[in-house]
Every structure is written in C-alpha cells, then in structure tokens.
Write a protein that holds these residues in place. Structure first.
Motif, mmCIF file in Angstrom:
data_model
loop_
_atom_site.group_PDB
_atom_site.id
_atom_site.type_symbol
_atom_site.label_atom_id
_atom_site.label_comp_id
_atom_site.label_asym_id
_atom_site.label_seq_id
_atom_site.Cartn_x
_atom_site.Cartn_y
_atom_site.Cartn_z
ATOM 1 N N GLN A 94 0.816 -1.231 0.000
ATOM 2 C CA GLN A 94 0.000 0.000 0.000
ATOM 3 C C GLN A 94 0.841 1.267 0.000
ATOM 4 O OE1 GLN A 94 -3.452 -0.351 -0.498
ATOM 5 N NE2 GLN A 94 -2.564 -2.385 -0.803
ATOM 6 N N GLU A 95 2.092 1.183 -0.470
ATOM 7 C CA GLU A 95 2.921 2.388 -0.601
ATOM 8 C C GLU A 95 2.745 2.951 -2.007
ATOM 9 O OE1 GLU A 95 6.448 0.627 2.230
ATOM 10 O OE2 GLU A 95 5.822 -0.269 0.338
ATOM 11 N N HIS A 96 2.715 4.308 -2.089
ATOM 12 C CA HIS A 96 2.501 4.946 -3.393
ATOM 13 C C HIS A 96 3.613 4.567 -4.367
ATOM 14 C CE1 HIS A 96 1.384 8.028 -6.322
ATOM 15 N NE2 HIS A 96 2.672 8.294 -6.416
ATOM 16 N N ALA A 97 3.225 4.104 -5.549
ATOM 17 C CA ALA A 97 4.238 3.754 -6.559
ATOM 18 C C ALA A 97 4.297 4.822 -7.635
ATOM 19 C CB ALA A 97 3.919 2.393 -7.169
ATOM 20 N N TYR A 98 3.140 5.143 -8.236
ATOM 21 C CA TYR A 98 3.149 6.192 -9.265
ATOM 22 C C TYR A 98 1.727 6.693 -9.519
ATOM 23 C CZ TYR A 98 1.593 2.705 -12.737
ATOM 24 O OH TYR A 98 0.891 1.756 -13.419
ATOM 25 N N SER A 99 1.659 7.892 -10.122
ATOM 26 C CA SER A 99 0.364 8.484 -10.465
ATOM 27 C C SER A 99 0.145 8.351 -11.960
ATOM 28 C CB SER A 99 0.349 9.984 -10.152
ATOM 29 O OG SER A 99 0.471 10.159 -8.782
ATOM 30 N N ASP A 100 -1.102 8.160 -12.311
ATOM 31 C CA ASP A 100 -1.459 8.037 -13.730
ATOM 32 C C ASP A 100 -2.583 9.041 -13.990
ATOM 33 O OD1 ASP A 100 -2.086 7.256 -16.260
ATOM 34 O OD2 ASP A 100 -2.964 5.327 -15.693
ATOM 35 N N CYS A 101 -2.229 10.336 -13.884
ATOM 36 C CA CYS A 101 -3.275 11.361 -13.907
ATOM 37 C C CYS A 101 -3.250 12.270 -15.135
ATOM 38 C CB CYS A 101 -3.219 12.188 -12.627
ATOM 39 S SG CYS A 101 -3.655 11.157 -11.198
ATOM 40 N N LEU A 102 -2.304 12.060 -16.032
ATOM 41 C CA LEU A 102 -2.332 12.865 -17.258
ATOM 42 C C LEU A 102 -3.455 12.353 -18.151
ATOM 43 C CD1 LEU A 102 1.365 13.256 -18.490
ATOM 44 C CD2 LEU A 102 -0.063 14.944 -17.309
ATOM 45 N N GLY A 103 -3.996 13.268 -18.971
ATOM 46 C CA GLY A 103 -5.035 12.835 -19.915
ATOM 47 C C GLY A 103 -5.044 13.767 -21.109
ATOM 48 N N GLY A 104 -5.867 13.469 -22.093
ATOM 49 C CA GLY A 104 -6.067 14.318 -23.263
ATOM 50 C C GLY A 104 -4.764 14.663 -23.962
ATOM 51 N N ALA A 105 -4.700 15.917 -24.460
ATOM 52 C CA ALA A 105 -3.549 16.343 -25.261
ATOM 53 C C ALA A 105 -2.262 16.314 -24.452
ATOM 54 C CB ALA A 105 -3.795 17.747 -25.796
ATOM 55 N N GLU A 106 -2.386 16.591 -23.149
ATOM 56 C CA GLU A 106 -1.191 16.609 -22.294
ATOM 57 C C GLU A 106 -0.543 15.213 -22.279
ATOM 58 O OE1 GLU A 106 -0.267 18.373 -17.904
ATOM 59 O OE2 GLU A 106 -2.366 18.173 -18.507
ATOM 60 N N TYR A 107 -1.397 14.189 -22.173
ATOM 61 C CA TYR A 107 -0.897 12.811 -22.173
ATOM 62 C C TYR A 107 -0.251 12.484 -23.527
ATOM 63 C CZ TYR A 107 -0.826 7.718 -22.092
ATOM 64 O OH TYR A 107 -0.427 6.407 -22.158
ATOM 65 N N VAL A 108 -0.968 12.835 -24.600
ATOM 66 C CA VAL A 108 -0.490 12.497 -25.942
ATOM 67 C C VAL A 108 0.881 13.131 -26.187
ATOM 68 C CG1 VAL A 108 -0.958 12.784 -28.419
ATOM 69 C CG2 VAL A 108 -2.814 12.157 -26.863
ATOM 70 N N GLU A 109 1.032 14.403 -25.800
ATOM 71 C CA GLU A 109 2.301 15.088 -26.046
ATOM 72 C C GLU A 109 3.419 14.531 -25.152
ATOM 73 O OE1 GLU A 109 3.260 16.715 -28.433
ATOM 74 O OE2 GLU A 109 5.001 17.873 -27.814
ATOM 75 N N PHE A 110 3.048 14.191 -23.904
ATOM 76 C CA PHE A 110 4.012 13.575 -22.974
ATOM 77 C C PHE A 110 4.639 12.331 -23.625
ATOM 78 C CE2 PHE A 110 4.308 9.949 -20.013
ATOM 79 C CZ PHE A 110 5.240 10.394 -19.089
ATOM 80 N N LEU A 111 3.792 11.480 -24.153
ATOM 81 C CA LEU A 111 4.299 10.226 -24.718
ATOM 82 C C LEU A 111 4.952 10.455 -26.075
ATOM 83 C CD1 LEU A 111 4.514 7.361 -23.871
ATOM 84 C CD2 LEU A 111 2.213 6.910 -24.708
ATOM 85 N N ARG A 112 4.350 11.334 -26.883
ATOM 86 C CA ARG A 112 4.906 11.599 -28.224
ATOM 87 C C ARG A 112 6.346 12.097 -28.128
ATOM 88 N NH1 ARG A 112 5.168 16.505 -30.659
ATOM 89 N NH2 ARG A 112 5.751 16.438 -32.848
ATOM 90 N N GLU A 113 6.606 13.038 -27.216
ATOM 91 C CA GLU A 113 7.969 13.583 -27.118
ATOM 92 C C GLU A 113 8.963 12.469 -26.783
ATOM 93 O OE1 GLU A 113 8.243 17.118 -24.703
ATOM 94 O OE2 GLU A 113 6.520 18.028 -25.730
ATOM 95 N N ARG A 114 8.558 11.575 -25.903
ATOM 96 C CA ARG A 114 9.456 10.476 -25.528
ATOM 97 C C ARG A 114 9.648 9.510 -26.703
ATOM 98 N NH1 ARG A 114 7.525 13.194 -21.613
ATOM 99 N NH2 ARG A 114 8.586 13.265 -19.591
#
Ligand SMILES: C[S@@+](CC[C@H](N)C(=O)[O-])C[C@H]1O[C@@H](n2cnc3c(N)ncnc32)[C@H](O)[C@@H]1O
Length: 417
Positions: A94-114
């Motif tokens: 039950q320890e925090h591992a990661y957040s998955d809170c990006l969505g929409g264009a922000e998510y798309v650009e986050f992954l596209r740049e990588r």
C-alpha cells in the motif's frame, strides 16, 4: 475469407498523412533540442556496468542517452507507460508507486515527445513495442504512425490481460489491452516465436497424414489474388492461374515443389501445395495473445509492484525482436519485468523510472528475488523470496538527483565520488 487486391496505380494507394493537432505540440527538432540535467553514476550494483538503471524522468534520461553514446544503439524498446486511467497506484504494501493522472492532449504530447527521442535511440534494424489499453491506444496509434511511419506498423496485438470478470457495469467485461509493434525500417530483427502445439489445434490445422512418413500435413492454394504479367502469370503444366489470380511462385519453383512431392494433384487435376506440420516448432504466434495474463495467482512470483506485466510475455517479445548481447530499453520500467527478461535471455538492458518504489522493486528483482504473489502480505518486505535472478545481474545505477534517498538501508545509494 476474401483477400483484397492492391490497386496497381500507386497514386491511388498514396494517402495524405493523418496528423493529430493540439495545443502545445512541439516540432520534432524542438523536442530533440530540449535541455536536460546530466545523469551520473550513483552506484554500481553487483559490480557490472553492461546494464544501466536510470532514476529520474525518462525524457531527460533519453535525451542524456542520445548525447552519451546510445544514438542508434538500442535494438529493442518495450514500454508500458501509464494508461491515462486517472488513478494512483500503490504496491502490495500500500505504498505509493506512481500516479497516472495525465489525460487528453497533455498525455499524448508527454508520450509523443518520448517516442521521438526513442526513435533516435533505436538501431536501424530495431523495433519498439508500445503497450496501452483502450483509454489511449487508438489515439496513440495515429501518433505512432506519425513518428515511426504507418508502413512500419508490424502488428496491433490484442492481449487477454486477466480472467473473465463479474462485471457490474452494463457493458462487456474489460479483459484486453493492446500492444503496438513497429520497426524502425523494413529490415528488422525478427526471430519468429512459436507457441507449443495443442494436439486438437494440430489435428484441425493439419488434417491429413502422409502414408509413407506418418507426418501430418495441410493443403494450401498455390495462387494469390491479383493478375501478374510476369513469370507468375504464365501457364504451368498446361494450366493458367484462376481468373483474377497469379501463381504464388514462378513455374520453375513450382516444378521444384512437385519434384519434392510437395504438390497435391486433386482427382480433377488441380494442384495444391502440401505443407507439413513441424510438431517440435509449434504454431507461429498471431496477433491475439491469450496465454499471457498478468500475475493473479497464488503461486506466481512477483515484486509486488502495481501493474507488473507477465514475465513470459516479455521473454517472448525480447526473444522475437532482439539477439543475445543486444541492448533492450524499457524507460517506463516499473518492476523491471523487461529488464529481467532481457537479463535471462543474455541481452544487455537499460531501465528508466522516476518512482522510488520502482527502484526498490528492480533492486529487489536483481538482488533478493521475487515473492509468491499470495493473498497475505508478508510483514518483512525483504524476507527472502525464491531467488530467480538474485545477485547474478549487475548494473550501473544512474541518477540526476544529488540527494538520493537511501533505499531501505538495504541499498544505500550514494553518488559516487
Ligand atoms: C505501468 S508501469 C510499468 C510496469 C512495468 N511494465 C512492469 O512490468 O512492472 C508505468 C511506470 O512508468 C513510470 N513512469 C511514469 N512516468 C514516468 C516518467 N516521466 N519518467 C520515468 N518513469 C515514469 C511509473 O513510475 C511506472 O513505474
């Protein structure tokens, strides 16, 4: 099942590229020229630096690798990024591992740049697998086509990720996710994977038995759709290909098959190809994967990291798209499933993650070993699990951060020098 015939006129086949437009979409050159803070060696684990684990944001780590000798050096990339589920993920304790809170264009650009930087890191004969679910797979398919080229899409795989659920919503149960497989060019490393034969499947697919050898075989057409004017459109043994079709091979090749007894002649004189079953090889994997569910059973061993993927699936991907000693990269490494699979198959690996829990899980995988999944959480996270890869795999631990937290006292990570 009908097979379409590609039109001869190239102009008809040419399509205008499809592009997704959104605010904040950077030009490729601007993505590649972004500033990053340098990473440096924090510690060598088990005295080996063939393999590398980066602790920090993966865009910065990828740009750092690009400037530090890894351009065109990576044979295989598998990534399983956050899926845009709008959730936080905790580990088995039950320890925090990661957040998955990006969505929409922000998510798309986050992954596209990588992805743009990953393409630069890939060798010319390298491949990339992107694992997503229905939240973002379809928009990211368009982005993958933009970055890697639609013609380099080799497969869009549907995976059964878990058993059937008693789904409370008025909809079909969610038991699938998707893996997109792209190569950088048309010439890519490919070691075709085979699944072991189930006897029923073998009988269904190869229904005939050769009287002389007892081997199973099937009969397949020797023609394919489309008219050809070259060798494959010519008459063979007094026969022309059926209307609108051509022979799959030139007549002299068909003669060779016949001489080897690999052509079946029907009582009405129609030829078909005899294809023998190779029971030891198994059946080639297709683009629906039913046998790689993620760990959910008591006997399976895991690190306890959330969304840990199926180890055998990663072994198959690594085996299919890389060769021994090649570099395999996973820059959303999580518990290090890809890294473990690469190590077991004698590949070198590079992992990146910005979660401290991920670092713990990966260190655990390579030093202590994994625990059985179980229902009950063991109080002592470091209780010795069964040792799968323990203490065998060494790596350099790279960090961009000056003050790296101690990892539970077990792994005091301090910057070297
Ligand atoms: C779905 S998990 C990967 C699970 C992994 N495939 C496994 O089998 O354990 C996604 C991972 O991406 C990491 N991540 C998300 N954003 C990141 C970023 N910008 N840089 C580095 N890692 C990131 C998260 O910390 C998380 O561990």
């Amino acid at each position: 099942m009908a097979t379409g015939i590609p039109p001869k006129d190239k102009a008809v086949r040419q399509k205008k590229p499809l592009r997704i437009v959104y605010d904040g979409k950077l030009e490729t050159a601007d993505v590649l020229s972004q500033a990053y803070s340098p990473f440096s060696l924090a510690k060598t684990v088990n005295g080996d630096d063939d393999n590398r684990l980066y602790f920090g944001d993966n865009l910065r780590a990828l740009l750092y690798m690009l400037d530090n000798g890894h351009k065109g050096a990576v044979r295989l990339i598998y990534i399983d990024p956050p899926f845009a589920t709008a959730s936080n993920f905790v580990n088995r304790n039950q320890e925090h591992a990661y957040s998955d809170c990006l969505g929409g264009a922000e998510y798309v650009e986050f992954l596209r740049e990588r992805l743009i930087v990953m393409r630069e890191l890939l060798a010319e004969d390298g491949s990339i697998y992107l694992h997503l679910d229905g939240h973002m797979a379809f928009v990211m398919k368009v982005i993958m086509d933009e970055v890697f080229g639609e013609k380099n899409c080799r497969a869009f795989i549907t995976r059964k990720k878990c058993s059937a659920k008693n789904f409370a919503k008025n909809a079909y149960g969610h038991i699938s996710d998707y893996i997109m497989f792209y190569s950088k060019t048309a010439n890519y490393v490919w070691n075709r994977p085979f699944a072991p034969w189930a006897y029923d499947g073998m009988v269904e697919q190869y229904p005939y038995i050769d009287e002389k050898t007892g081997r199973r075989y099937k009969k397949t057409p020797i023609h394919a759709p489309g008219v050809r004017n070259g060798e494959t459109g010519k008459e063979w043994r007094g026969k022309r290909p059926p209307k609108g079709k051509h022979w799959q091979h030139a007549p002299d090749k068909l003669d060779e098959f016949d001489a080897r007894g690999e052509i079946y002649w029907s009582p009405t004189g129609n030829p078909r190809r005899i294809v023998f079953c190779e029971p030891d090889k198994g059946t080639p994997f297709q683009d629906i994967w039913l046998g790689f569910r993620d760990s959910a059973n008591q006997a399976q061993k895991t690190t306890g990291y959330p969304t840990e993927k199926n180890f055998d699936m990663l072994k198959m991907i690594v085996g299919a798209s890389s060769n021994p000693k090649d570099i395999v990269l996973d820059c959303f490494a999580g518990s290090g499933t890809t890294l473990g699979a690469a190590f077991e198959l004698n590949r070198r690996w590079i992992g990146v993650d910005d979660s401290l829990e991920s670092m713990r899980a990966i260190l655990k995988r390579f030093t202590i070993g994994l625990d059985v999944y179980g229902d009950y959480v063991t109080e002592n996270r470091h209780a010795r699990g069964s040792l799968d890869l323990s203490a065998k795999c060494g790596f350099s631990f790279m960090s961009e951060k000056e003050n790296i937290p101690l990892i539970d006292g077990l792994f005091p990570i301090r910057k070297a020098g």
